[in-house]
Write an enzyme that holds these catalytic residues in place. Sequence first.
Site, PDB file in Angstrom:
ATOM      1  N   CYS A  66       0.813  -1.219   0.000  1.00 28.00           N
ATOM      2  CA  CYS A  66       0.000   0.000   0.000  1.00 28.00           C
ATOM      3  C   CYS A  66       0.849   1.273   0.000  1.00 28.00           C
ATOM      4  CB  CYS A  66      -0.951   0.015   1.191  1.00 28.00           C
ATOM      5  SG  CYS A  66      -2.188  -1.288   1.119  1.00 28.00           S
TER       6      CYS A  66
ATOM      7  N   HIS B  45      -9.943   1.110  -5.232  1.00 29.72           N
ATOM      8  CA  HIS B  45     -11.032   0.365  -4.594  1.00 29.72           C
ATOM      9  C   HIS B  45     -12.364   0.873  -5.129  1.00 29.72           C
ATOM     10  CE1 HIS B  45      -8.457  -1.436  -1.529  1.00 29.72           C
ATOM     11  NE2 HIS B  45      -7.891  -0.250  -1.405  1.00 29.72           N
TER      12      HIS B  45
END
Length: 135
Positions: free
Chosen positions: A33, A41
């Site tokens: 990340c 997302h």
Amino acid sequence: MILLTRRAEFSASHFYWNDDWSAEENERVFGKCANRNGHGHNYTLEITVSGDVDAKTGFVVDLKELKEILEREVVSVYDHRHLNYEVPEFRDAIPTTENIAIAVWKRLDGKIPGAKLERVRVYEMPDLFAEYYGD
């Protein structure tokens, strides 16, 4: 008093990075990340409001107006954006699911006529969400 929940969806990308840390520390804590190119997302947002049912309409809040507020204040700002680079509240905050829930609350609190904002829930994935109930 009754609670009413409305859903909205938006797609956005982000990455996790703390400028006070070295690249190595960011990669250790945030793993994949921490990739500065980001990843995306399909978020689901739920907001819950409370209020009294209007005897004339049967509503706590005008549902069309609530949808318009969500669109204006959140969806149009976050959808198909890179949160780190394009959304002002994340220039100095890591856009975690938790921080997104807080930011959505700040964008909506006090803007829903006739109702009180009770809860913001943000799903990053079907099995991961954060809830915020205000201060």
